[in-house]
Design an enzyme around this catalytic site. Structure first.
Site, PDB file in Angstrom:
ATOM      1  N   LYS A  90     115.416 -20.371 -47.212  1.00  0.00           N
ATOM      2  CA  LYS A  90     116.020 -21.674 -46.911  1.00  0.00           C
ATOM      3  C   LYS A  90     114.960 -22.589 -46.301  1.00  0.00           C
ATOM      4  O   LYS A  90     114.183 -22.149 -45.440  1.00  0.00           O
ATOM      5  CB  LYS A  90     117.179 -21.457 -45.936  1.00  0.00           C
ATOM      6  N   SER A 132     125.637 -24.501 -45.310  1.00  0.00           N
ATOM      7  CA  SER A 132     124.482 -25.280 -45.700  1.00  0.00           C
ATOM      8  C   SER A 132     123.445 -24.500 -46.510  1.00  0.00           C
ATOM      9  O   SER A 132     122.614 -25.103 -47.188  1.00  0.00           O
ATOM     10  CB  SER A 132     123.812 -25.873 -44.465  1.00  0.00           C
ATOM     11  N   SER A 166     127.108 -21.023 -42.251  1.00  0.00           N
ATOM     12  CA  SER A 166     126.231 -21.429 -43.357  1.00  0.00           C
ATOM     13  C   SER A 166     125.564 -20.315 -44.146  1.00  0.00           C
ATOM     14  O   SER A 166     124.934 -20.589 -45.167  1.00  0.00           O
ATOM     15  CB  SER A 166     125.155 -22.373 -42.849  1.00  0.00           C
TER      16      SER A 166
HETATM   17  N1  GLN Z   1     129.416 -26.275 -42.055  1.00  0.00           N
HETATM   18  C1  GLN Z   1     129.096 -26.176 -40.667  1.00  0.00           C
HETATM   19  C2  GLN Z   1     128.532 -27.480 -40.180  1.00  0.00           C
HETATM   20  O1  GLN Z   1     128.543 -28.395 -40.913  1.00  0.00           O
HETATM   21  C3  GLN Z   1     128.177 -25.038 -40.411  1.00  0.00           C
HETATM   22  C4  GLN Z   1     126.770 -25.359 -40.682  1.00  0.00           C
HETATM   23  C5  GLN Z   1     125.858 -24.214 -40.418  1.00  0.00           C
HETATM   24  O2  GLN Z   1     126.277 -23.082 -40.202  1.00  0.00           O
HETATM   25  N2  GLN Z   1     124.565 -24.527 -40.398  1.00  0.00           N
HETATM   26  O3  GLN Z   1     128.082 -27.616 -39.089  1.00  0.00           O
END
Ligand code: GLN
Length: 487
Positions: A79, A154, A178
């Site tokens: 990532k 994400s 994420s």
């Molecule tokens: N979808 C969640 C957010 O928007 C989690 C994001 C993540 O785990 N980086 O914050």
């Protein structure tokens, strides 16, 4: 043979048996990238030459009869919010579009020691804020099971790459889901380890008290292999846990006799897809048939987890992202004076969701509102954590869906941030409590994969892997390969 379809442990066996070379494996994955990347768009940046050079080195080692580690010569993707020396780290943000870190994240150092073959850096929601990759500053990645749908986020690029055969294994990061949510949406396995189990050194910070790095892979065995490679104490991360790392492959046993499973009723929220609920219940029944003991548990503060998270995470983000001001890192837009320069740089460099979170977080931390919002959210976080402590007095693991529904269509939630935030309702409490969670494929709804989440006690990753492995061996969901449109 389509080598890109195999798992890391299968490919390792073939390397050791000298049936194939790492160059052949890498070329197979590169060929796959050439065939499907236009459609999937999982990579922000590919490192093809580097990958082949590394593959040749590994082949040389094998030829000389030197021992190789389990991930040696196996193509992986990272990532793009983990620092890689000499290779761009963009966080899928315009503000870091040309940023090259002068050092490697600890996880990269560890994987380099293992002789990983790095295929490239994968797309994400800008600074990991989002659940679909639609917030990427560059482009949206596509779900290999249905190209009109999001891969989740994400870490959507990492999950899509693994599901599409563009990487054999990958790393994601998980602040509120994420790793687990995109893993579920793409039919892959994803684990968020206990907070502090994997070093965050070199992971670009979103919300430091919640962020963790972990694997997104094709099966539970590969999950154990990547965990073995990345876990461990690191003095460069002050929140790193100083406790020995077990060999996680020892947990890969079909054995749940006497394992106490809890089903928290509050996780089966209104609006959840009934097929998802059914699949989870079926998974529990399978484990019970193998000797696990099941009980319903109550975690009464679950419903407040989401609100607490959306104060705590933006609050920390507003502070962490203050460093992108046109001086120290990345992009700079000149202005008449220094304040104008800051404003122009940040206004041009950050996307809408990042700005929304910075505003939310700054507001929640400001004098007069701190006690009402931020402090209150911290108290709620403690209550959520206590729910877990209490549940774990009675059970060994908790089982829930990973997300309330399968992957949604690209654009379906673009104008409704709250609906998007709801996708995290089952994963966020796990980050608030700092405990480990794994998502693994547990069926399909309308042809789209869905995920089963197993949550464990702090440092209970081995128990999670054992339960997950047992479940996986009874089913073949993880063996199906994404159809990828007409490719
Ligand atoms: N979808 C969640 C957010 O928007 C989690 C994001 C993540 O785990 N980086 O914050």
């Amino acid at each position: 043979m389509e080598l890109f379809k195999l798992t890391a442990h299968e490919l390792h066996q073939k390397l050791v048996n000298k049936e194939v070379s790492s160059v052949e494996i890498t070329q197979s994955v590169l060929g796959r990238i050439d065939a499907v990347e236009d459609k999937v768009q999982s990579y922000v940046n590919q490192t093809r030459e580097l990958a082949l050079a590394k593959a040749r080195q590994v082949d040389e080692k094998i030829k000389k009869g030197e021992p190789i580690s389990p991930l040696a010569g196996i193509p992986g993707a990272i990532k793009d919010n983990m620092c890689t020396k000499g290779i761009k780290t963009t966080c899928s943000s315009k503000i870091l579009e040309n940023f090259v870190a002068p050092y490697d994240a600890t996880v990269i150092e560890k994987l380099t020691e293992q002789d990983m073959v790095l295929m490239g850096k994968t797309n994400l929601d800008e600074f990991a804020m989002g659940g679909s990759t639609e917030n990427s500053g560059f482009f949206t990645s596509h779900n290999p099971w249905d190209l009109d749908r999001v891969p989740g986020g994400s870490s959507g690029g990492s999950a899509a790459a693994v599901a599409a055969g563009e990487a054999i294994w990958s790393l994601g990061s998980d602040t509120g889901g994420s790793i687990r949510q995109p893993a579920a949406y793409c039919g892959t396995v994803g684990m968020k380890p206990t907070y502090g189990r994997v070093s965050r050194y070199g992971l670009v910070a979103f919300a430091s008290s919640l962020d963790q790095i972990g694997p997104i892979v094709r099966d539970v065995t590969d999950c154990a292999l990547v965990m073995n490679a990345i876990c461990g104490y690191d003095k460069k991360d002050s929140t790193s846990i100083n406790s020995p790392v077990p060999d996680y492959t020892k947990a890969l046993q079909v054995d749940v006799k006497g394992l106490k499973i809890g089903l928290p009723k509050e996780y089966f929220v209104r609006g959840m897809n009934p097929e998802v609920e059914k699949a989870v219940q079926k998974a529990v029944d399978q484990l019970v048939a193998l000797g696990a003991e099941y009980q319903e548990v109550s975690m009464p503060h679950t419903e407040y987890g989401l609100s607490a998270y959306y104060l705590i995470a933006p609050a920390e983000a507003s502070s962490n992202l203050a460093r992108y001001d046109g001086v120290g890192y990345g992009m700079r837009e000149e202005g008449d004076d220094i304040i104008a320069m800051y404003k122009k740089t940040r206004s041009k460099g950050f996307g809408a969701e990042v700005k929304r979170r910075i505003m939310l977080g700054t507001y929640a931390l400001s004098s007069g509102y701190y006690d009402a919002y931020y402090m209150k959210a911290l108290k709620v976080r403690t209550l959520v954590k206590r729910d877990f402590d209490r549940a774990f007095e009675k059970v060994d693991v908790l089982i829930t869906p990973t997300a309330p529904s399968p992957a949604f269509k690209i654009g379906a939630m673009a104008n409704d941030p709250l609906a998007m935030y709801m996708q995290d309702v089952c994963t966020i409490p796990v980050n608030l409590a700092g405990v480990p969670g794994i998502s693994l494929p547990c069926g399909f709804v309308d042809g789209m994969p869905i995920g089963l989440q197993i949550i464990g006690k702090p440092l209970g990753e081995d128990t999670l892997l054992r339960a997950a492995y047992t479940y996986e061996q009874q089913n073949d969901y993880h063996k199906r390969f994404a159809p990828l449109g007409e490719v």
